[in-house]
Design a protein around this motif. Structure first.
Motif, mmCIF file in Angstrom:
data_model
loop_
_atom_site.group_PDB
_atom_site.id
_atom_site.type_symbol
_atom_site.label_atom_id
_atom_site.label_comp_id
_atom_site.label_asym_id
_atom_site.label_seq_id
_atom_site.Cartn_x
_atom_site.Cartn_y
_atom_site.Cartn_z
ATOM 1 N N MET A 96 0.836 -1.199 0.000
ATOM 2 C CA MET A 96 0.000 0.000 0.000
ATOM 3 C C MET A 96 0.868 1.245 0.000
ATOM 4 O O MET A 96 0.614 2.202 -0.735
ATOM 5 N N LYS A 97 1.917 1.241 0.813
ATOM 6 C CA LYS A 97 2.815 2.391 0.883
ATOM 7 C C LYS A 97 3.666 2.511 -0.377
ATOM 8 O O LYS A 97 4.016 3.607 -0.798
ATOM 9 N N ALA A 128 13.124 1.944 -0.547
ATOM 10 C CA ALA A 128 13.939 1.010 0.238
ATOM 11 C C ALA A 128 13.585 1.091 1.717
ATOM 12 O O ALA A 128 13.490 0.069 2.405
ATOM 13 N N ALA A 129 13.353 2.309 2.215
ATOM 14 C CA ALA A 129 13.027 2.485 3.628
ATOM 15 C C ALA A 129 11.666 1.895 3.961
ATOM 16 O O ALA A 129 11.469 1.289 5.021
ATOM 17 N N ILE A 130 10.704 2.059 3.051
ATOM 18 C CA ILE A 130 9.360 1.509 3.274
ATOM 19 C C ILE A 130 9.418 -0.004 3.390
ATOM 20 O O ILE A 130 8.820 -0.611 4.277
ATOM 21 N N VAL A 131 10.157 -0.617 2.479
ATOM 22 C CA VAL A 131 10.312 -2.079 2.530
ATOM 23 C C VAL A 131 11.029 -2.492 3.811
ATOM 24 O O VAL A 131 10.625 -3.433 4.501
ATOM 25 N N LEU A 132 12.075 -1.756 4.152
ATOM 26 C CA LEU A 132 12.878 -2.092 5.326
ATOM 27 C C LEU A 132 12.072 -1.980 6.615
ATOM 28 O O LEU A 132 12.147 -2.846 7.493
ATOM 29 N N ILE A 133 11.260 -0.938 6.723
ATOM 30 C CA ILE A 133 10.533 -0.708 7.967
ATOM 31 C C ILE A 133 9.347 -1.646 8.133
ATOM 32 O O ILE A 133 8.887 -1.900 9.238
ATOM 33 N N GLN A 134 8.874 -2.202 7.034
ATOM 34 C CA GLN A 134 7.698 -3.068 7.096
ATOM 35 C C GLN A 134 8.037 -4.550 7.181
ATOM 36 O O GLN A 134 7.377 -5.313 7.873
ATOM 37 N N ALA A 265 15.725 2.349 9.102
ATOM 38 C CA ALA A 265 14.800 2.834 8.081
ATOM 39 C C ALA A 265 14.471 4.309 8.297
ATOM 40 O O ALA A 265 14.360 5.084 7.347
ATOM 41 N N MET A 266 14.310 4.712 9.563
ATOM 42 C CA MET A 266 14.040 6.119 9.856
ATOM 43 C C MET A 266 15.188 7.012 9.375
ATOM 44 O O MET A 266 14.974 8.090 8.827
ATOM 45 N N GLY A 267 16.413 6.548 9.558
ATOM 46 C CA GLY A 267 17.556 7.296 9.076
ATOM 47 C C GLY A 267 17.546 7.430 7.562
ATOM 48 O O GLY A 267 17.810 8.505 7.016
ATOM 49 N N VAL A 268 17.241 6.329 6.872
ATOM 50 C CA VAL A 268 17.159 6.354 5.405
ATOM 51 C C VAL A 268 16.064 7.303 4.947
ATOM 52 O O VAL A 268 16.223 8.052 3.974
ATOM 53 N N ILE A 269 14.935 7.293 5.661
ATOM 54 C CA ILE A 269 13.816 8.163 5.310
ATOM 55 C C ILE A 269 14.199 9.634 5.445
ATOM 56 O O ILE A 269 13.886 10.459 4.575
#
Length: 278
Positions: A96-97, A128-134, A265-269
């Motif tokens: 979704m994201k 990449a961050a969305i995938v990583l955080i989920q 992931a927050m850092g990447v974002i």
């Protein structure tokens, strides 16, 4: 940029309100219908008239696109619910994201927006961050890949409706476009609740009304932001910015802790947000 920031904050409040209502409400569709009722009432207020179909240039486009957008709003929600039942929570939330890719690509193809190298890197970093955080180890196997792909496309196309209207619709009828969007979603959602024989409880009605306020403003502010911020920047920023704010709110309000994967992931974002707005 202020409208984009306000859209992110409103989107964060939608998630917080949904989180607060989880253990206090029973009728998911009924709550959603009341939410769309509030959105429709706010749309009428901003339209500033009881003439719901004024004789004005561009009213046909506003009505047609609003109807399509309203149906897509509800369809995406129902598709998300179905995918969660089939594939669990992690994969549907990720796909979704990742729908942010659709309006970003369409902005380049249909509207001729050309992202700079930094912005391209920002989009890739956001994905990449969305995938990583989920994603979590051992929870990435899909039982219905086609359903996830449809969810990805459907969510992305739904998000793109605002850009379609900003590009080709009449600015004077923006409030009517939102009115038609939420009115159609309200009618369809109410019909679905009746079919399921759901009756809203007092809690459903209360949280539905509360949910409708930030839900309306997230759509309104995103639409307004697109007149000042390129879509290739606005959509990824809106998506990853919402993730950051929801994560911070979860930590502050509900004591949710971040794993090392999520902190990375927050850092990447954050880096991606800087690149998107360079």
């Amino acid at each position: 940029m202020i409208y984009l920031i306000l859209a992110i904050l409103a989107s964060m409040l939608v998630s917080v309100t949904m989180r607060l209502s989880e253990s206090r409400t029973k009728g998911g569709v009924s709550k959603l219908a009341v939410n769309y009722l509030m959105c429709t009432l706010l749309s009428v207020l901003y339209a500033g008239t009881t003439d719901f179909v004024p004789h004005a240039e561009g009213i046909g486009y506003a009505l047609a696109l609003g109807a399509v957008s309203g149906a897509l709003y509800l369809g995406s929600f129902m598709l998300l619910q179905w995918n969660i039942g089939v594939n669990g929570v992690v994969l549907p939330a990720t796909f979704m994201k990742l729908g942010v890719v659709v309006p970003t690509i369409l902005a380049v193809i249909l509207f001729g927006e050309t992202p700079r190298l930094a912005q391209v890197l920002g989009v890739l970093g956001a994905i990449a961050a969305i995938v990583l955080i989920q994603m979590e180890k051992g929870k990435s196997r899909a039982k219905n890949t086609l359903g996830l792909i449809v969810l990805w496309l459907g969510g992305g196309v739904t998000d793109t409706m605002a850009k379609f209207y900003e590009a080709w619709g009449s600015p004077a009828l923006e409030n009517h476009y939102l009115l038609y969007t939420f009115a159609v979603a309200l009618v369809l959602c109410t019909a679905l609740a009746l079919i399921r024989r759901e009756r809203p409880t007092l809690a459903d009605a209360g949280f539905g009304l509360l949910l409708g306020i930030p839900n309306y403003y997230s759509a309104r502010f995103l639409l307004l932001s697109l007149s000042n911020v390129p879509a290739v920047v606005a959509y990824p920023t809106y998506s990853v910015g919402t993730i950051v704010m929801v994560t911070l709110a979860g930590r502050a309000l509900f004591g949710e802790r971040l794993s090392r994967r999520q902190m990375l992931a927050m850092g990447v974002i954050l880096v991606s947000l800087v690149l998107l707005n360079v």
